[in-house]
Write a protein that holds these residues in place. Structure first.
Motif, PDB file in Angstrom:
ATOM      1  N   GLN A 294      57.373 -24.299  12.502  1.00 59.38           N
ATOM      2  CA  GLN A 294      56.380 -24.023  11.472  1.00 59.38           C
ATOM      3  C   GLN A 294      55.016 -23.633  12.044  1.00 59.38           C
ATOM      4  O   GLN A 294      54.112 -23.241  11.307  1.00 59.38           O
ATOM      5  N   ILE A 296      52.024 -21.609  13.333  1.00 57.02           N
ATOM      6  CA  ILE A 296      51.634 -20.212  13.092  1.00 57.02           C
ATOM      7  C   ILE A 296      50.536 -19.725  14.038  1.00 57.02           C
ATOM      8  O   ILE A 296      50.306 -18.519  14.163  1.00 57.02           O
ATOM      9  N   THR A 315      59.182 -19.167  15.529  1.00 57.46           N
ATOM     10  CA  THR A 315      59.595 -18.036  14.694  1.00 57.46           C
ATOM     11  C   THR A 315      58.611 -17.706  13.568  1.00 57.46           C
ATOM     12  O   THR A 315      58.675 -16.615  13.003  1.00 57.46           O
ATOM     13  N   GLN A 316      57.694 -18.628  13.251  1.00 58.40           N
ATOM     14  CA  GLN A 316      56.731 -18.386  12.173  1.00 58.40           C
ATOM     15  C   GLN A 316      55.358 -17.979  12.698  1.00 58.40           C
ATOM     16  O   GLN A 316      54.442 -17.727  11.914  1.00 58.40           O
ATOM     17  N   ASN A 318      52.023 -16.273  13.865  1.00 53.17           N
ATOM     18  CA  ASN A 318      51.377 -14.986  13.598  1.00 53.17           C
ATOM     19  C   ASN A 318      50.231 -14.691  14.561  1.00 53.17           C
ATOM     20  O   ASN A 318      49.782 -13.551  14.662  1.00 53.17           O
ATOM     21  N   ARG A 339      59.081 -12.352  14.249  1.00 55.79           N
ATOM     22  CA  ARG A 339      58.988 -11.270  13.271  1.00 55.79           C
ATOM     23  C   ARG A 339      57.689 -11.281  12.471  1.00 55.79           C
ATOM     24  O   ARG A 339      57.335 -10.286  11.838  1.00 55.79           O
ATOM     25  N   LYS A 340      56.959 -12.392  12.486  1.00 51.71           N
ATOM     26  CA  LYS A 340      55.761 -12.502  11.658  1.00 51.71           C
ATOM     27  C   LYS A 340      54.455 -12.403  12.454  1.00 51.71           C
ATOM     28  O   LYS A 340      53.371 -12.551  11.891  1.00 51.71           O
ATOM     29  N   ILE A 341      54.576 -12.144  13.736  1.00 52.74           N
ATOM     30  CA  ILE A 341      53.373 -12.133  14.572  1.00 52.74           C
ATOM     31  C   ILE A 341      52.505 -10.911  14.258  1.00 52.74           C
ATOM     32  O   ILE A 341      53.005  -9.792  14.093  1.00 52.74           O
ATOM     33  N   THR A 342      51.197 -11.154  14.118  1.00 55.04           N
ATOM     34  CA  THR A 342      50.250 -10.082  13.783  1.00 55.04           C
ATOM     35  C   THR A 342      49.167  -9.905  14.838  1.00 55.04           C
ATOM     36  O   THR A 342      48.475  -8.891  14.841  1.00 55.04           O
TER      37      THR A 342
END
Length: 360
Positions: A294, A296, A315-316, A318, A339-342
């Motif tokens: 979880q 981020i 995996t979460q 960002n 997949r959620k990395i910004t």
């Protein structure tokens, strides 16, 4: 609303406030008041008049000996006496007869040396007390016990060396406690026993070292934000983290941590942000965060990491900051599950090559 900031006042006349029944905000910062009696004083005739008044029905607290009908300024909510040379809160008893309903009290940037058992007795409506930038080296037992709805205490930049088990007794509604920039090297096991609703605890820039804090933190069942930066901590143990199950933001910047072992944070199920920048971090086990998917936001900048494969379990995530480490290469599958990395910061490392497929 009445402001007398930045003057040269050393005292105010007795009974000055007797006709200011509607005063709600009063600021006296940056003057030369040395004690409370210099500001709030009553003549004998006013005191006798107050003694004749009856206390409000159902509003007398025998623990505090305060009858709210005797309050000269019944609507005063916000009082600021910061940046004065006050060394103690002597004369507080008269102050309570004048404004016992004050909710926000600012005493920062004075010369207060200790907080005594009687300093806040009677101030039952206090919600916030600001005491930063004083010379406070002692909080006497039961100092805040009568402030039962107190929600915020700021004691930053004082001279505290320990937190005793009776310093914060009966503060069951306290939500924010800040102890930044003191000299604290010891916290009694039961120091936070009554702080069941504490949400935000900042003890950064003290001298805790590797003192066992697990028992002290075991009482903080609602703690959400914990800052232990700048304390000379060299290791993070699973025993400590087991007591931080509700913590979502953990800050450990500027310590001496070298390693993070497998499953260190396994019981911190709601951890979302972790900062361990400016440490001596050389090794993070690949499964250090395998039960913390979880998370981020990770900031491990300014360390000595060569391998960051531990991020594969996040995996979460960002935001990842690993700038100023010793990273030399980026593996092809390092970011496959992220997949959620910004935002990624890999600046000031030793990267010589990046695999073509690593960001696909």
């Amino acid at each position: 609303h009445f402001t007398l900031k930045e003057n040269r006042l050393r005292s105010l006349p007795a009974d000055l406030f007797n006709c200011m029944k509607k005063l709600s905000f009063f600021s006296l910062g940056m003057n030369y008041f040395r004690k409370i009696d210099d500001i709030f004083s009553l003549s004998e005739s006013t005191l006798k008049e107050l003694e004749k008044q009856e206390p409000k029905q159902n509003n007398f607290d025998p623990e505090t000996d305060v009858q709210t009908a005797q309050c000269v300024l019944p609507e005063l909510n916000h009082l600021e006496i910061s940046y004065n040379p006050m060394e103690s809160l002597e004369g507080i008893s008269t102050f309570k007869l004048i404004c016992s309903d004050v909710s926000y009290l600012f005493l920062n940037n004075n010369r207060l040396k200790k907080i005594t058992e009687n300093d806040f007795k009677g101030l039952t409506k206090l919600i916030t007390v600001e005491l930063e930038n004083n010379l406070i080296s002692e909080i006497q037992p039961f100092a805040f016990q009568h402030c039962k709805i107190l929600g915020t205490i700021n004691l930053d930049n004082n001279r505290l060396t320990k937190i005793s088990k009776k310093a914060f007794l009966k503060l069951k509604q306290l939500r924010t406690l800040s102890l930044v920039d003191n000299q604290i090297d010891h916290i009694d096991d039961d120091a936070f026993k009554d702080l069941k609703d504490l949400d935000d605890l900042d003890i950064s820039n003290n001298k805790l070292g590797d003192h066992n804090l697990s028992k002290s933190f075991s009482h903080l069942i609602s703690l959400n934000i914990l800052n232990l930066s700048g304390n000379g901590i060299s290791q993070i143990t699973s025993n400590l983290c087991d007591q931080l199950r509700k913590v979502s933001i953990l800050k450990l910047k500027n310590n001496k941590i070298k390693r993070i072992e497998k499953d260190t944070f396994k019981n911190m199920k709601v951890l979302s942000t972790i900062e361990i920048s400016e440490n001596e971090l050389e090794f993070v086990h690949q499964e250090a965060f395998r039960k913390n998917c979880q998370i981020i936001c990770v900031n491990f900048s300014k360390n000595m990491l060569k391998d960051i494969s531990f991020i594969k379990n996040l995996t979460q995530i960002n935001t990842l900051d690993v700038q100023e480490n010793q990273i030399e290469s980026i593996d092809g599958n390092l970011f496959d599950s992220l997949r959620k990395i910004t935002e990624i910061n890999l600046s000031k490392n030793k990267i010589r090559s990046i695999t073509k497929s690593c960001f696909q």
